[in-house]
Scaffold this motif. Structure first.
Motif, PDB file in Angstrom:
ATOM      1  N   THR A 199       0.851  -1.192   0.000  1.00 36.18           N
ATOM      2  CA  THR A 199       0.000   0.000   0.000  1.00 36.18           C
ATOM      3  C   THR A 199       0.887   1.243   0.000  1.00 36.18           C
ATOM      4  N   PRO A 200       0.444   2.307  -0.692  1.00 28.04           N
ATOM      5  CA  PRO A 200       1.290   3.507  -0.758  1.00 28.04           C
ATOM      6  C   PRO A 200       1.125   4.421   0.460  1.00 28.04           C
ATOM      7  N   ASN A 201       2.202   5.084   0.814  1.00 35.84           N
ATOM      8  CA  ASN A 201       2.137   6.127   1.845  1.00 35.84           C
ATOM      9  C   ASN A 201       2.198   7.484   1.173  1.00 35.84           C
ATOM     10  N   VAL A 202       1.677   8.480   1.847  1.00 30.80           N
ATOM     11  CA  VAL A 202       1.794   9.834   1.316  1.00 30.80           C
ATOM     12  C   VAL A 202       3.178  10.383   1.703  1.00 30.80           C
ATOM     13  N   LEU A 263     -13.643  11.375  -6.629  1.00 29.89           N
ATOM     14  CA  LEU A 263     -12.924  10.117  -6.389  1.00 29.89           C
ATOM     15  C   LEU A 263     -12.247  10.069  -5.019  1.00 29.89           C
ATOM     16  N   GLY A 264     -11.746  11.218  -4.575  1.00 32.09           N
ATOM     17  CA  GLY A 264     -10.996  11.204  -3.323  1.00 32.09           C
ATOM     18  C   GLY A 264     -11.724  11.815  -2.144  1.00 32.09           C
ATOM     19  N   SER A 310      -3.035   9.177 -12.015  1.00 37.60           N
ATOM     20  CA  SER A 310      -1.981   9.378 -11.011  1.00 37.60           C
ATOM     21  C   SER A 310      -2.242   8.482  -9.797  1.00 37.60           C
ATOM     22  N   ILE A 311      -3.508   8.324  -9.430  1.00 37.96           N
ATOM     23  CA  ILE A 311      -3.853   7.432  -8.310  1.00 37.96           C
ATOM     24  C   ILE A 311      -3.642   5.980  -8.729  1.00 37.96           C
ATOM     25  N   GLU A 314      -0.004   4.958  -8.825  1.00 39.76           N
ATOM     26  CA  GLU A 314       0.512   4.871  -7.464  1.00 39.76           C
ATOM     27  C   GLU A 314       0.064   3.560  -6.814  1.00 39.76           C
ATOM     28  N   TYR A 323       4.173  13.081 -10.279  1.00 39.14           N
ATOM     29  CA  TYR A 323       3.189  12.563 -11.237  1.00 39.14           C
ATOM     30  C   TYR A 323       3.512  12.981 -12.677  1.00 39.14           C
TER      31      TYR A 323
END
Lengths: 431, 353
Positions: A199-202, A263-264, A310-311, A314, A323
């Motif tokens: 899973t990605p982290n920010v 979406l977010g 971009s999501i 990732e 990005y």
């Protein structure tokens, strides 16, 4: 001074102003990328824009311009090394450009090549060695960018087929973005970007204001990029190109923000900035070929879609810090293909490049040419970039050590912090 | 684990003599994920049984601590004291994994105050340590009896709450919401009922406080957009998952809690509060049923998200749910979002829309 001289002077003045506007985009990239990355790398990320522009200015003057615009074959130019024969004024020994004054056009095109390299660097951010920037930058500016440029703008095989890429959605943006993608893939993700379960982290940028100002500077610079690519003032067409450019950017901003909200759940500021840039990238190819309403549609599609991509990338494990591939690559593809749909008959006739698009009764011909241009350019850039970067990886190495990466590239590569008061070395020690 | 096993477990807990035994019985709860009970028992019944067991475990731990403290002769036992619960424990909505949310209130004459404080402080340390030993982790937000904010002489506690109600900063409002859940667990429960009544009165006595508390119900937002798309976490270990606590449960319980406070409803379980709101005519039968269903859905997913492992409690992967579960969750989130908005704009009238 007759009207022809006045027209020539005005055109020259307009192109040099446009060149300065495009050169000013380096400041935009510096702010955008530094703002979007961490404080410990800020000096490095911003500073490499000067390195990049300096390097391109010399290499493109010496070799790149000749390969792009010099006489040669369908694959590459072979004459005009060091822009030999350019004296300025009406009569040069050689003339590569719509303008007789080669020095102005060289400056203008140097600025474009530098933008393309700046895009490529986005994928390398926060973990590549400085020497890689220099080595790859030279090869990019001699071989990669100029050959694609020759194919489409320098009378190469895609130009012969009538490919429409007015200011470089493919030549400048897709080329830079594919190099960025290959760099990102070979470098691997930054330390801490992904968890063990993938899973990605920010990794948030350190200054969103810089990111926004960078976006605005680029938006302004793009008027030089697109409208400047008319390289003439007499018919006022540059004004129309500026209009389509602006409409697309505006639509991209709103579409990206709406997409982010849908979406977010949050109206992400960085997404909005990237939406502007994606829209500008997309309209770059089509700005002279499409009607104003189509510019809005193209900008909105690019702004919205690239937020999603971009999501998506990732989630798939790609750590593209700013990005670059979505904003310049995906949007570059959208923009290049867009003329295959939206190129209007009257504007195609006016510019004299290619054919009208699918929605204007042109059938699939132009769309096919555009798609071929995207695929051929993409594959070429990917192949050369991979070979070069793979050799670099196996010889000098692409990436700084984990200790250097954690300490930050400001201190490890340049010796001083971009924000010394905030990053006392005693807090940056590696266990 | 079967319902009958719950009854056996209760008997064993009541007879337990040591913290070690209690720890062993607490661990029996972890068998619940493999239990056939889950598939054929209503969620509300499971919560009821589960929370009854949690209550008993904690009560036995307090009895053991109290007995030990009496023999130590530390300070003076106050005339009245009560160990109370806060948070999901107070609302009887604990899942299997739960940390501590508690406090102690007491009454003591002024001349004995230092001795009473010494006794209660020692007791608080002992009880929270025993609860930790049994399996109830220390509260990361320090909402525990060892925190002076939650363990006080009753009049001082009311004074502190009064100043929170006057200050109304975001933290003050948060404390008032936490305090509003208090439920007696062990000791003199009349003390708790008394302060709860006073707390509700002082909140309702200030329009500014009630207005601020009403504003507070707007967060956390339900991550569902107008097109019905559920937003999962974008980054982190739980990327792509939904935090059921903040995405559905808290928006529901906070808005219901707000109305309960406004209407002086002393029940602490959210379902009981909801029922009381219906009985008082604040909400209609139809709204009651809709919210009850959404609340039970949130409890169902909270329970299920806590079954796998402690670390991932509260997180569920929306895409991995069955079609029926996805539909139920989305429907509950939609209702919660709508309801949250209604409470945010609540003007006191019976609203049936």
């Amino acid at each position: 001074m007759d009207l022809k001289d006045i027209s020539y002077a005005l055109d020259s003045l307009w192109v040099i102003i446009a060149a300065i506007l495009v050169i000013a985009m380096q400041a935009g990239f510096a702010l955008l990328e530094a703002g979007s990355t961490r404080m410990k790398n800020s000096g490095h990320v911003a500073g490499k824009q000067i390195l990049s522009f300096g390097l391109v200015s010399l290499v493109f003057w010496a070799f790149g311009y000749a390969i792009t615009f010099g006489d040669g074959n369908a694959f590459m130019g072979l004459h005009g090394w060091f822009v030999s024969g350019i004296h300025g004024g009406h009569s040069g020994d050689i003339s590569f450009s719509p303008l007789d004054n080669g020095s102005i056009f060289l400056l203008f095109q140097t600025a474009f090549a530098a933008v393309s390299l700046a895009i490529a660097w986005g994928g390398f951010a926060e973990r590549a060695k400085l020497v890689v920037y220099v080595t790859f930058g030279i090869i990019f500016s001699i071989i990669i960018y100029p050959i694609v440029g020759h194919w489409i703008w320098g009378g190469g095989w895609l130009a012969e087929m009538g490919m429409q890429d007015f200011a470089g959605s493919t030549v400048v943006h897709l080329t830079g973005a594919i190099a960025a993608l290959i760099g990102t893939l070979l470098l691997g993700p930054r330390i801490g970007k992904f968890n063990k379960n993938k899973t990605p982290n920010v990794i948030p940028g350190h200054n969103q204001v810089y990111t926004v100002i960078g976006g605005i500077v680029l938006w302004i610079g793009w008027f030089g990029f697109n409208a400047g690519s008319t390289v003439s003032t007499a018919d006022g067409f540059f004004g129309y190109v500026a209009l389509t450019t602006n409409l697309a950017a505006a639509a991209g901003a709103l579409a990206a923000m709406i997409m982010a909200k849908i979406l977010g759940g949050k109206a992400d500021i960085s997404a909005m900035v990237n939406g502007v840039l994606a829209a500008l990238v997309a309209i770059t190819a089509s700005c002279a070929f499409v009607e104003a309403w189509a510019a809005v549609v193209i900008g909105a599609i690019a702004g919205g879609v690239t937020y999603w991509t971009s999501i998506y990338f990732e989630k798939k494990g790609l750590d593209d810090p700013v990005y670059a591939f979505s904003v310049h690559g995906i949007a570059g593809i959208i923009g290049t293909l867009s003329t295959g749909f939206f190129a209007s008959g009257r504007l195609v006739e006016y510019t004299g490049v290619g054919d009208k698009g699918l929605f204007y009764g042109g059938g699939f011909h132009q769309l096919g040419v555009q798609a071929l241009g995207v695929i051929a350019s993409g594959v070429f850039v990917a192949a050369i970039s991979f070979v070069v970067l793979f050799i670099l990886k196996k010889t000098i190495g692409l990436r700084v050590t984990p200790e250097e990466e954690i300490s930050g590239l400001d201190i490890s590569e340049h010796g001083t912090y971009g924000y010394p008061e905030h990053l006392d070395p005693q807090f940056m020690k590696v266990d | 684990m079967k319902m009958a096993n719950f009854k056996q477990l209760i008997k064993k807990i009541e007879a337990a003599e040591s913290v070690h035994e209690l720890k062993h019985y607490h661990q029996e709860l972890f068998q619940l994920p493999n239990s056939p009970l889950l598939s054929h028992t209503p969620v509300t019944h499971i919560f009821s049984s589960l929370n009854h067991v949690h209550d008993l475990l904690m009560q036995r731990a307090i009895q053991i601590a109290e007995k030990e403290l009496k023999s130590l002769n530390r300070g003076k036992c106050p005339e009245q004291w009560c160990f109370y619960l806060l948070g999901s424990a107070a609302r009887s909505e604990q899942t299997i994994w739960t940390d501590q949310d508690n406090g102690i209130l007491y009454l003591c004459s002024s001349e004995d105050a230092p001795q009473c404080k010494r006794y209660i402080d020692t007791l608080a340390v002992k009880i929270t340590a025993y609860l930790h030993d049994i399996g109830y982790k220390y509260c990361p937000g320090n909402v525990m009896a060892t925190n002076p904010r939650w363990t006080k002489e009753a009049t001082q506690w009311i004074e502190a709450m009064t100043s929170h109600a006057q200050a109304c900063s975001p933290d003050d409002i948060r404390y008032l919401y936490i305090a509003a859940d208090l439920r007696p667990l062990y000791g003199d429960d009349t003390l708790i009922f008394h302060v709860q009544k006073q707390l509700y009165q002082l909140i309702n006595g200030s329009p500014f406080t009630t207005s601020r508390m009403q504003t507070h119900t707007a967060v956390p937002k339900v991550p569902l957009n107008a097109l019905g798309v559920v937003h999962g976490e974008r980054w982190g270990e739980h990327s792509g998952e939904i935090n059921i606590k903040t995405s559905l449960y808290v928006p529901l319980i906070n808005s219901i809690k707000y109305l309960a406070i406004r209407h002086q409803i002393t029940a602490t379980s959210t379902l009981e509060r909801l029922e009381a709101l219906k009985n008082k005519g604040i909400i209609t039968e139809r709204i009651f049923k809709e919210i009850e269903e959404a609340l039970i859905t949130s409890l169902y997913f909270r329970l299920y998200s806590s079954l796998d492992k402690e670390d991932s409690a509260n997180y569920i992967h929306f895409e991995k749910l069955s079609k029926q579960e996805r539909k139920a969750l989305k429907s509950a989130m939609k209702l919660a979002k709508h309801w949250q908005g209604k409470v945010f704009h609540w003007n006191g009238a019976n609203q049936d829309e």
